[in-house]
Design a protein around this motif. Structure first.
Motif, short mmCIF file in Angstrom:
data_model
loop_
_atom_site.label_atom_id
_atom_site.label_comp_id
_atom_site.label_asym_id
_atom_site.label_seq_id
_atom_site.Cartn_x
_atom_site.Cartn_y
_atom_site.Cartn_z
N SER A 205 0.85 -1.19 0.00
CA SER A 205 0.00 0.00 0.00
C SER A 205 0.88 1.24 0.00
CB SER A 205 -0.90 -0.03 1.24
OG SER A 205 -1.66 1.15 1.33
N TRP A 206 0.58 2.17 -0.88
CA TRP A 206 1.33 3.42 -0.96
C TRP A 206 0.67 4.47 -0.08
CZ3 TRP A 206 5.87 3.61 -3.46
CH2 TRP A 206 6.12 2.69 -4.48
N ASN A 207 1.49 5.39 0.46
CA ASN A 207 0.89 6.57 1.09
C ASN A 207 0.37 7.46 -0.03
OD1 ASN A 207 3.28 7.65 0.08
ND2 ASN A 207 3.64 8.92 1.86
N PHE A 208 -0.39 8.48 0.29
CA PHE A 208 -1.10 9.17 -0.78
C PHE A 208 -0.25 10.15 -1.56
CE2 PHE A 208 -2.32 10.61 3.40
CZ PHE A 208 -1.90 11.92 3.41
N ILE B 6 6.19 6.46 0.03
CA ILE B 6 6.43 5.43 1.06
C ILE B 6 5.53 4.23 0.77
CG2 ILE B 6 6.31 4.86 3.52
CD1 ILE B 6 6.78 7.77 4.18
N ALA C 278 4.09 0.61 2.15
CA ALA C 278 3.89 -0.28 3.30
C ALA C 278 3.72 -1.70 2.78
CB ALA C 278 2.66 0.15 4.09
N LEU D 236 -3.49 -3.06 5.56
CA LEU D 236 -2.79 -1.78 5.60
C LEU D 236 -3.69 -0.67 5.14
CD1 LEU D 236 0.39 -3.03 3.77
CD2 LEU D 236 0.06 -2.88 6.22
N SER D 237 -3.55 0.49 5.75
CA SER D 237 -4.30 1.64 5.28
C SER D 237 -3.59 2.91 5.73
CB SER D 237 -5.72 1.58 5.85
OG SER D 237 -6.48 2.64 5.36
N PHE D 238 -3.31 3.76 4.79
CA PHE D 238 -2.68 5.01 5.15
C PHE D 238 -3.75 6.03 5.51
CE2 PHE D 238 1.79 5.43 4.94
CZ PHE D 238 2.25 4.36 4.19
N GLY D 239 -3.51 6.75 6.59
CA GLY D 239 -4.43 7.81 6.99
C GLY D 239 -3.97 9.14 6.42
N GLY E 153 -0.21 10.71 7.24
CA GLY E 153 0.97 9.88 7.03
C GLY E 153 0.99 8.71 7.97
N LEU E 154 -0.15 8.38 8.57
CA LEU E 154 -0.20 7.25 9.49
C LEU E 154 -0.55 5.98 8.74
CD1 LEU E 154 -2.42 8.87 12.23
CD2 LEU E 154 0.05 8.64 12.26
N ILE E 155 -0.21 4.89 9.30
CA ILE E 155 -0.69 3.64 8.75
C ILE E 155 -1.30 2.85 9.88
CG2 ILE E 155 1.64 2.69 9.03
CD1 ILE E 155 1.06 0.66 7.00
N GLU F 40 -3.90 17.45 -2.88
CA GLU F 40 -4.04 16.12 -2.27
C GLU F 40 -4.00 16.21 -0.76
OE1 GLU F 40 -4.24 13.18 -4.31
OE2 GLU F 40 -4.86 12.41 -2.36
N LEU F 41 -3.04 16.97 -0.25
CA LEU F 41 -2.88 17.03 1.20
C LEU F 41 -3.92 17.93 1.85
CD1 LEU F 41 1.00 17.15 1.31
CD2 LEU F 41 -0.45 15.30 2.06
N ARG G 144 -7.27 16.30 2.61
CA ARG G 144 -7.27 15.31 3.69
C ARG G 144 -7.05 15.95 5.06
NH1 ARG G 144 -6.25 9.97 1.54
NH2 ARG G 144 -6.03 10.13 -0.70
#
Lengths: 288, 635
Positions: free
Chosen positions: A244-247, A251, A253, B19-22, B25-27, B424-425, B428
């Motif tokens: 999984s990529w960060n947005f 990075i 994962a 997995l999931s990115f928040g 920058g969290l996972i 993008e940022l 969010r």
């Protein structure tokens, strides 16, 4: 997790989907709802972009894809697609610029793209996408060619990984989906694929993970979507289930059968390195 | 044992980690056990250096300089930016680093970090000399001396401790004093060394005193090149003369009996054996190079520094020195290899601060300045600069308190690179207050991020709705231009029954009537209330009739409105127009009814309307009777 990181949806072999509200300041999660409708283990969930409301897609061993929608605090089944002949393993929403569009990969070897147009869902099937089955799908981001977001390319693409050990890129042409590129590099089933967000950059990357314990980064430096160069990330101790990529797309994962979750980032030296969350380790890395 | 493959299935007994990115920058990863129950959610977060207060302050100070620099570049464009201006920004950056070093040194927990930033300043200063401030046609010595003094000389602090003991120093103090004199001398600061010499004559020996005076005289006579006053050839003449005088003194054994003065004389003359002996009193090859420049090659230009530095390294280390990462960076800078310098700093430092800000200065110097140095590969610097700024901007935008700093960085790179990231940022970002939301919206509007603007306002509206802040929610729903959500909120307001909308919201409503019928009604209703309370009852009734005609009045509010109408009409003598009576009568009977309104109010209102109709009919009748009484002339 949803787009804003406020809701979490979990799926399980007990056929249910559970929804939670997240509070990062207190570290708590509050159970909100349980969605029941599938008749088999639920394999994957995907949140749609919030501009379309609160919508969640799920796929299951029961061969179905269900699209759920929250209205006035209540969750209901918005659409039920049962056009596959075998387990549906993966669902992924397209970038919001394409509208409400969902790719679904199935063990019946086909991939379906569901599109919501004129108040109804339309299915476009790609038969025999991967022999023995498709395990994962992931959409390409919209690449902006103008100065502002919104001035984008018109080509829709997504990537899939399957039991034929292949990673394939699909492109929409004249309302049909055609196989654009076939990427060979894995020696066993491809379990997950993830197309990295570009966030303004021309170059593109896809990460694929496999039963062969490898993660490969596929690079398309020209940004044309056609010429891809494989770059092995690492060989892990066990099967790699998810990537999984960060947005921002810098990075990656990785999680696997070794019960580990690792984060990877490309360094100035050009190599991918595992980065840690321990700040002491970060300091130790400084040699000056 | 056969390995079973599950077509599309994962073995149910193997735990899976999803997995999931928040957005920050969290996972989060969830561990599911075989029973399908949800395990703990784990949060993995990259620790940011900027979480410390001093570093946060440093980040803010830096962006102020960076932003000022961008403004100046744009102001000058397309004219070249003066080299002095670029140098001034470089000096300003160093100032912030030194400020940070000082604040970190005061905290025992951060001394290691203080040292790291001190090294950063040392590297930056040297690179500033090589790439920005020095003139390629003039000697590098003055700049080098400044650099050595700033980074390898603690003699001022030591001197401060010694001064109270002057003129009576103990042996330890005397030893320290000689160390300071050596430092000054080897670094070329002979005037300062000369002033301290007399204090070494503890026994007040006349012979030694004369020797000290002689040495002081030689030191004070050391020539320094000043391009404004001398030509090179003039300086060379003076230089040679001075060197001859020093040599003569040494050869004539003028400093016999004093090892210290003899050593100093050898160094002044530039003798290798003097330098060799001086090695015992210096700690780096940089100081050895300083001696070489001061006493052998005072006119050396920046481009030639590398060759002599290599010599210095070899002689200082006896050809066995192992270069540190810092050394390699200095040598790369002497080669004008800016790309290696930037990359090495990034690799060794593991933080984009240095390459980002320094490459910005070089990029400006290459693109906008009129003193671009042909030895510097400006073409390669641009992409590095953009990448570094982008990476740092992304990092900053994910920081809860410093996200605006991130926006400023991302605004400074080409729009194609920066705007998508900002969009993008930004979308969010969950604002912690309405004030922050306004900031986010301002940025979204600045770049015409329509969807992002809509999304932020919509999220706020939903949040306010969740907590029952209906009017606030309505305001945000209107700003989101979300007709459906606006209608939902208004319906909730109407259901609540409290229609006392705050004046500030009422003032805004007319601007947003494009947002659907609900809003039009709310606007109309607020106007009706205003007219009623101000005594303009006739106009209030007219407005009400218009709202009825346009079919804007939602069902839940109808009884309340008609009750208000009853109160108005029963308490005041208002003459209703026939058409108004018809509209109200139809509304009362067909759209509301007795059961909804209640029998009493229904009857009262009905009576008022009927009376009004009857009165009107009577007036019409009387009028027609009057007309009929007019005699008709007989024919």
């Amino acid at each position: 997790m949803d787009f804003l990181g406020l809701k979490l949806a979990t799926c399980s072999c007990d056929k249910s989907i559970r929804l939670f509200d997240l509070n990062w300041s207190t570290g708590n999660q509050t159970f909100v709802a349980e969605l029941k409708g599938h008749e088999g283990p639920v394999w994957q969930l995907a949140w749609a972009h919030p501009r379309y409301g609160t919508i969640l897609a799920s796929c299951s061993y029961d061969r179905r894809v269900i699209i759920w929608k929250e209205t006035d605090g209540k969750w209901e089944m918005h659409h039920n697609y049962d056009g596959h002949d075998s387990s549906v393993n993966s669902v992924c929403w397209a970038p919001p610029e394409w509208g409400l569009m969902l790719a679904c990969g199935s063990s019946d070897s086909s991939i379906t793209v569901l599109s919501f147009n004129n108040d109804r869902w339309v299915a476009s099937k790609i038969p025999n996408a991967h022999t023995l089955g498709c395990n994962a799908v992931s959409w390409a981001p919209v690449t902006f060619t103008g100065d502002k977001p919104g001035e984008g390319q018109l080509v829709k693409r997504f990537v899939s990984g399957g039991c034929d050990n292949l990673v394939k890129i699909w492109k929409e042409e004249h309302d049909h989906w055609i196989e654009e590129v076939k990427l060979e590099g894995h020696s066993d089933w491809v379990r997950d694929v993830a197309w990295a967000p570009t966030a303004g950059l021309a170059r593109m990357k896809i990460a694929s993970s496999s039963q062969d314990r490898r993660v490969i980064i596929w690079n398309n430096r020209e940004g044309d979507g056609v010429t891809w160069t494989p770059e092995p990330l690492h060989v892990f101790d066990d099967v790699v289930w998810h990537v999984s990529w960060n947005f921002i797309g810098d990075i990656l994962a990785v999680s696997g059968g070794d019960n580990q979750v690792s984060l990877w980032k490309k360094q100035e030296s050009g190599s991918w390195e595992c980065i840690t969350t321990d700040s002491k380790s970060q300091n130790e890395h400084r040699t000056l | 044992m056969e390995l079973v493959r599950y077509s599309g299935q994962r073995p149910s007994k193997v735990p899976k980690i999803s997995l999931s990115f928040g957005p920050n920058g969290l996972i989060s990863s969830a561990l599911h056990n075989a029973g399908g129950e949800v395990g703990d959610f784990l949060e993995m977060k990259l620790e940011s250096m900027d979480n410390q207060t001093q570093l946060r302050h440093f980040g803010i100070s830096t962006i102020e300089i960076f932003s000022a620099a961008q403004r100046e570049y744009n102001r000058y464009y397309p004219d070249p930016v003066p080299q002095k201006l670029i140098t001034s920004f470089s000096v300003a950056y160093r100032g912030t680093v030194l400020e940070l070093v000082e604040s970190l040194q005061n905290s025992s927990a951060s001394r290691e970090l203080a040292m790291l930033y001190s090294h950063l300043d040392c590297v930056w200063h040297f690179c500033e000399i090589m790439f920005i401030s020095s003139n390629p046609e003039l000697p590098i010595l003055p700049y080098y001396m400044d650099w050595i003094k700033a980074n390898f000389d603690d003699s001022d602090e030591v001197l401060m401790r010694l001064i109270p003991e002057f003129p009576e120093l103990d042996p330890e103090g005397l030893d320290l004093l000689w160390k300071i004199i050596y430092k000054h001398s080897f670094h070329g600061r002979t005037n300062e060394a000369a002033k301290l010499l007399e204090f070494t004559n503890l026994e007040q020996s006349s012979v030694f005193g004369e020797q000290l005076a002689l040495m002081a005289e030689l030191m004070q006579k050391k020539p320094f090149f000043n391009p404004a006053k001398n030509s090179v050839s003039e300086f060379n003449t003076v230089w040679q003369n001075w060197k001859e005088e020093c040599e003569n003194r040494l050869s004539n054994l003028a400093f016999l009996g004093s090892d210290q003065l003899t050593l100093l004389a050898k160094v002044l003359v530039g003798r290798e054996d003097g330098f060799e002996e001086a090695k015992l009193h210096i700690s780096t090859w940089y100081e050895y190079l300083s001696m070489m420049l001061n006493y052998q090659y005072p006119l050396l230009r920046p481009a030639s520094l590398k060759a002599y530095a290599q010599k210095g390294i070899d002689f200082y280390g006896d050809f066995s020195i192992v270069l540190s990462p810092l050394d390699k960076i200095f040598l790369a800078a002497m080669d004008y290899d800016i790309v290696t310098v930037l990359k090495d700093m990034q690799t060794n430092w593991n933080h984009p601060w240095f390459p980002l800000h320094f490459s910005d200065l070089i990029f400006t110097g290459g693109v906008y300045s009129n003193v671009a140095d042909t030895r510097i590969d400006y073409k390669s610097v641009g992409p590095i600069r953009h990448d570094m700024v982008r990476e740092y901007g992304i990092q900053m935008m994910q920081h809860p308190a410093l996200w605006e700093v991130g926006v400023k960085y991302l605004e400074a790179i080409p729009k194609k690179m920066g705007l998508p990231v900002i969009a993008e940022l930004l979308q969010r970002r969950k604002p912690i207050s309405e004030y922050e939301a306004e900031k986010i919206i301002r940025i979204a509007k600045k770049y015409d991020f329509k969807y992002e603007n809509h999304g932020i306002c919509r999220e706020l509206a939903l949040e306010k709705l969740k907590y029952g802040q209906l009017q606030n929610s309505l305001l945000w729903a209107i700003r989101a231009e979300d007709a459906q959500l606006t209608a939902t909120v208004i319906d909730q307001i109407l259901q609540q029954g409290k229609l006392d909308i705050v004046p500030s919201l009422i003032e805004l409503l007319p601007k947003f009537t494009a947002c659907g019928d609900r809003l039009l009604f709310l606007n109309g209703f607020c106007e009706f209330t205003k007219l009623s309370t101000s005594g303009r009852l006739k106009e209030a009734v007219e407005l009400l009739c218009r709202l009825i005609e346009q079919n804007l009045i939602p069902k839940p509010i109808r009884p309340k409105l008609l009750t208000s109408l009853r109160d108005i009409l029963s308490a005041n003598d208002i003459k209703l127009e026939p058409v108004e009576v018809s509209i109200l009568m139809q509304f009362l009977h067909t759209k509301v009814g007795k059961e909804v309104l209640g029998n009493e109010i229904f009857q009262q209102l009905n009576k008022i309307l009927v009376s009004s109709r009857a009165s009107e009919m009577l007036v019409q009748f009387n009028l027609s009777k009057k007309l009929t009484r007019v005699p008709v002339p007989k024919v």
